[in-house]
Write a protein that holds these residues in place. Structure first.
Motif, PDB file in Angstrom:
ATOM      1  N   GLN A 157       6.901  99.781 187.495  1.00 22.18           N
ATOM      2  CA  GLN A 157       7.371  99.632 186.277  1.00 22.18           C
ATOM      3  C   GLN A 157       6.410  99.116 185.258  1.00 22.18           C
ATOM      4  O   GLN A 157       6.404 100.058 184.253  1.00 22.18           O
ATOM      5  CB  GLN A 157       8.537  98.602 186.321  1.00 22.18           C
ATOM      6  N   ASN A 196      13.027 102.864 184.663  1.00 17.29           N
ATOM      7  CA  ASN A 196      12.049 103.200 184.242  1.00 17.29           C
ATOM      8  C   ASN A 196      11.732 104.118 182.870  1.00 17.29           C
ATOM      9  O   ASN A 196      11.041 103.670 181.817  1.00 17.29           O
ATOM     10  CB  ASN A 196      10.863 103.869 185.286  1.00 17.29           C
ATOM     11  N   THR A 226       9.067  93.565 182.456  1.00 19.99           N
ATOM     12  CA  THR A 226       9.105  93.683 183.802  1.00 19.99           C
ATOM     13  C   THR A 226       9.603  92.345 184.339  1.00 19.99           C
ATOM     14  O   THR A 226      10.481  92.432 185.592  1.00 19.99           O
ATOM     15  CB  THR A 226       7.958  94.162 184.449  1.00 19.99           C
TER      16      THR A 226
END
Length: 217
Positions: A107, A179, A199
């Motif tokens: 990510q 994502n 994240t």
């Protein structure tokens, strides 16, 4: 991201006109980079071959050494961008231990790529209508890579078993969806929040789900 001196996507980049020399590969790279700028700013329908070659610092006739049409370079560009994402993310996963940390690292790497290449969203989105096969291929290949990582992590006991046969693929598409929209919101629309902060929150969601601790179904 892959080295800027050469195209990155797999297969034939230019409809049977793949260059054999270093100079030709540099010229092709310049055209693809210029096309990313042009399509990213103007969109497919308003983009012009003459402006692509001008951005690349090349004569318009040189374009046809590599591509037959605007559609051809657009298709090559979608595949090239897909390859660039892969080549940017993959080395950033090397050495990461654990299935969940690896997806968090993925990510973060994707967000970093998007912040450097915001034009990718417009180009990939338009490819759904300009070149549906490349659009589907882009997401299918990405999902395949995530699926393989999840299957390997499950085999090592690093993530929970799937709830049904084929669960790794379902999970992969779900993670890819996360994502994609994180990249849109925190990469394209607003990059003021640190990637680490984004994240950290999304990673907790992936690791623990939405259920209260101790009450997961």
């Amino acid at each position: 991201m892959a080295e800027r001196g050469a195209p990155t996507a797999g297969g034939d980049q230019s409809g049977g006109k793949t260059p054999k020399t270093a100079r030709g590969r540099r010229s092709l790279r310049a055209l693809l980079d210029a096309a990313a700028e042009e399509f990213g700013e103007k969109g497919f329908h308003e983009a012009a071959i003459s402006r692509i070659t001008a951005r690349a610092g090349m004569a318009i006739g040189s374009f046809y050494t590599y591509f037959d049409s605007k559609e051809a370079i657009f298709t090559a560009l979608v595949r090239d961008l897909s390859g660039q994402v892969r080549d940017f993310v993959t080395p950033r996963l090397a050495g990461v231990q654990g299935g969940i940390p690896m997806e968090q690292a993925g990510q973060a790497a994707f967000l970093a790529f998007v912040r450097q290449h915001k034009e990718i969203y417009r180009i990939i989105d338009e490819s759904e209508f300009v070149d549906p096969a490349s659009y589907r291929e882009h997401y299918a290949r990405t999902a395949e890579r995530i699926t393989a990582r999840l299957e390997a992590a499950e085999a090592r006991g690093e993530i929970s078993p799937g709830a049904a046969p084929g669960a790794a693929e379902v999970r992969a598409w779900a993670l890819m969806g996360i994502n994609v929209f994180l990249g849109l919101r925190f990469g394209v629309w607003d990059d003021g929040i640190s990637i680490e902060e984004v994240t950290r929150v999304s990673g907790d969601l992936v690791a623990n789900g939405l259920a209260p601790k101790g009450e997961r179904p």
